[in-house]
Design a protein around this motif. Structure first.
Motif, PDB file in Angstrom:
ATOM      1  N   HIS A 249       0.827  -1.211   0.000  1.00 48.10           N
ATOM      2  CA  HIS A 249       0.000   0.000   0.000  1.00 48.10           C
ATOM      3  C   HIS A 249       0.862   1.263   0.000  1.00 48.10           C
ATOM      4  CE1 HIS A 249      -3.233   2.790   0.996  1.00 48.10           C
ATOM      5  NE2 HIS A 249      -2.518   3.210   2.026  1.00 48.10           N
ATOM      6  N   PHE A 250       1.987   1.209   0.695  1.00 50.94           N
ATOM      7  CA  PHE A 250       2.869   2.372   0.781  1.00 50.94           C
ATOM      8  C   PHE A 250       3.935   2.404  -0.315  1.00 50.94           C
ATOM      9  CE2 PHE A 250       1.219   1.905   5.094  1.00 50.94           C
ATOM     10  CZ  PHE A 250       0.849   3.217   5.391  1.00 50.94           C
ATOM     11  N   LEU A 251       4.215   1.253  -0.918  1.00 61.10           N
ATOM     12  CA  LEU A 251       5.264   1.189  -1.931  1.00 61.10           C
ATOM     13  C   LEU A 251       4.765   1.483  -3.334  1.00 61.10           C
ATOM     14  CD1 LEU A 251       7.176  -2.014  -0.752  1.00 61.10           C
ATOM     15  CD2 LEU A 251       8.014   0.342  -0.657  1.00 61.10           C
ATOM     16  N   LEU A 252       3.518   1.132  -3.593  1.00 56.28           N
ATOM     17  CA  LEU A 252       2.958   1.278  -4.932  1.00 56.28           C
ATOM     18  C   LEU A 252       2.224   2.613  -5.049  1.00 56.28           C
ATOM     19  CD1 LEU A 252       1.635  -2.376  -5.399  1.00 56.28           C
ATOM     20  CD2 LEU A 252       3.894  -1.432  -5.934  1.00 56.28           C
ATOM     21  N   PRO A 253       2.016   3.108  -6.279  1.00 58.54           N
ATOM     22  CA  PRO A 253       1.322   4.396  -6.451  1.00 58.54           C
ATOM     23  C   PRO A 253      -0.048   4.389  -5.780  1.00 58.54           C
ATOM     24  CG  PRO A 253       2.300   3.691  -8.521  1.00 58.54           C
ATOM     25  CD  PRO A 253       2.451   2.535  -7.567  1.00 58.54           C
TER      26      PRO A 253
END
Length: 458
Positions: A249-253
């Motif tokens: 959730h935090f790594l992807l756009p």
């Protein structure tokens, strides 16, 4: 976009160096898969067999994220250098290790370094090649897997049987070193971003690296949990899956997990198509060897055929004969048909040739999809965010592939034990369903405004 300060011959040298570096990494991946059983027995470490693969995938996620953060702040040669040196250090440790625990350290460094230099290679393409050239370069990246797919397992077997398994790692280092030198020398003067991120963006980058580490831990936990039976394995695996999804959730756009149109859908599609294709791929040799009685060498030819058609699909994509959306829809459709039809190998009495043709079709389709997504992510993302976007694409690929392989494999194992060979159909059903999700996502890679880059012919 910063053109490489050179003529066509120098750009050709750059492409040759990059393709050779990718070829070395591909050979390492395939050769180690072939030799690991021998290595684990020699080091008295069969209990850590799965960990030798899980750690590499996990640390590759960390390398991808870290390289993306660095690439948005410096010239691409920096993450390239760090990645290659780390990868080489892992190879050396693995080649000379006296124990399985040190082998795991070497494998972890290999994943970390390879994840970093792959992202750096994408940044070289973004900054050193014109948009019209990128699809052809990415097609060559895919073609770099053909020769390792054809000869990697055979060569690895010969090396293990003649001069010893340690040379599986040593030979890769000998090939990768000159290729990396060519790439570094050619790209050293390619500048970094025109504007540097502010302090807030830098802090966000550091947080991304932390979330990358969390994703890596989650993937490792899920993979190892599938090796355990009972409630404990389920609980541990669920915790690892939750950690990986939260990190994603935090790594992807923003909006990737909700399939928002544009860049989030591009990145999400990469993970889903990787999950669909590679979770199917790991089932094929298993079924052919355990249920249809084929030798490892003969069963491996089904993967070789798909590697060749993958490269063919990438070369067709490089010709730019249609829009990116057309290639995505055609490629995912071919992949779905191929995956569903390849399920026939699980049915006794079905001609094996049907499975070979089906998997070749799946390889052709995915070969069109991968370079298209690589082009689209550079078209859609602002130049100052190319590093983060490219990193997200690779992270999505790694997470989708590893989680699908672990979870599908565990489900199939349980059902096959209960129902016999027909239980494999559950696995093919799950991966076909993932393919249908990928086809739906393909239509969301474009934005309502027809003038946006995602709708343009790459």
């Amino acid at each position: 976009m910063h053109d490489l300060p050179s003529s066509a011959p120098r750009q050709t040298m750059l492409v040759v160096g990059m393709v050779t570096l990718i070829t070395a990494g591909a050979f390492e991946s395939l050769a180690v898969a072939t030799a690991m059983a021998t290595i684990a027995r020699a080091l008295d470490g069969m209990a850590l067999y799965s960990a030798a693969f899980a750690l590499t995938i996990a640390t590759s996620v960390v390398g991808m994220v870290a390289a993306g953060v660095v690439a948005d702040r410096a010239r691409p040669a920096l993450p390239m250098l760090l990645g290659v040196v780390t990868f080489a250090a892992g190879l050396v440790i693995a080649a000379f290790t006296p124990s399985m625990s040190l082998l795991l350290l070497g494998r972890a460094l290999q994943g970390l370094g390879q994840g970093a230099y792959v992202v750096a290679l994408y940044m070289v393409v973004a900054r050193a090649f014109a948009p019209a050239q990128r699809a052809r370069v990415f097609a060559w990246f895919a073609a770099a897997w053909v020769v390792p797919s054809l000869v990697g397992p055979v060569v690895a077997g010969l090396v293990v049987d003649t001069i010893g398994w340690r040379w599986v790692f040593g030979a890769v280092a000998l090939v990768a070193a000159p290729a990396a030198a060519v790439v570094l020398r050619t790209t050293w003067h390619v500048p970094g971003p025109e504007t540097l991120p502010d302090a807030a963006t830098t802090r966000a980058g550091v947080r991304r690296i932390g979330w990358g580490a969390a994703a890596g831990v989650g993937v490792t936990v899920v993979t190892l949990a599938t090796e355990r039976d009972g409630t404990a394995g389920i609980v541990v695996g669920a915790a690892g899956l939750l950690a990986a999804l939260v990190a994603a959730h935090f790594l992807l756009p923003p909006g990737t997990l909700r399939a928002r149109r544009g860049l989030p859908a591009v990145v999400g599609l990469r993970g889903v198509i990787a999950a669909s294709y590679f979770a199917t791929e790991v089932m094929l040799p298993l079924i052919l060897q355990t249920e249809r009685g084929l030798s490892p060498t003969r069963s491996g030819t089904i993967l070789t055929v798909a590697a060749v058609t993958w490269a063919l699909g990438s070369q067709l994509r490089g010709r730019n004969l249609a829009s990116s959306l057309t290639y995505l829809r055609l490629g995912t459709t071919l992949s779905i048909v191929g995956i569903a039809a390849s399920a026939t190998i699980a049915l006794p009495g079905t001609p094996l040739a049907v499975g070979w043709v089906a998997w070749a079709l799946a390889g052709l389709g995915v070969g069109m999809v991968y370079p298209t997504l690589s082009v689209l992510v550079l078209d859609v993302a602002p130049p100052a965010e190319h590093g983060a976007a490219t990193s997200a694409l690779q992270v999505s690929d790694a997470l989708g592939m590893s989680l699908a392989i672990a979870l599908t494999g565990a489900a199939v194992h349980v059902v096959v034990n209960a129902l016999g060979i027909g239980g494999y159909l559950l696995g093919f059903g799950l991966t076909t369903l993932l393919g249908l999700v990928a086809l739906w996502l393909a239509g969301r890679t474009t934005l309502p405004d027809a003038t946006t880059p995602t709708n343009a012919t790459a």
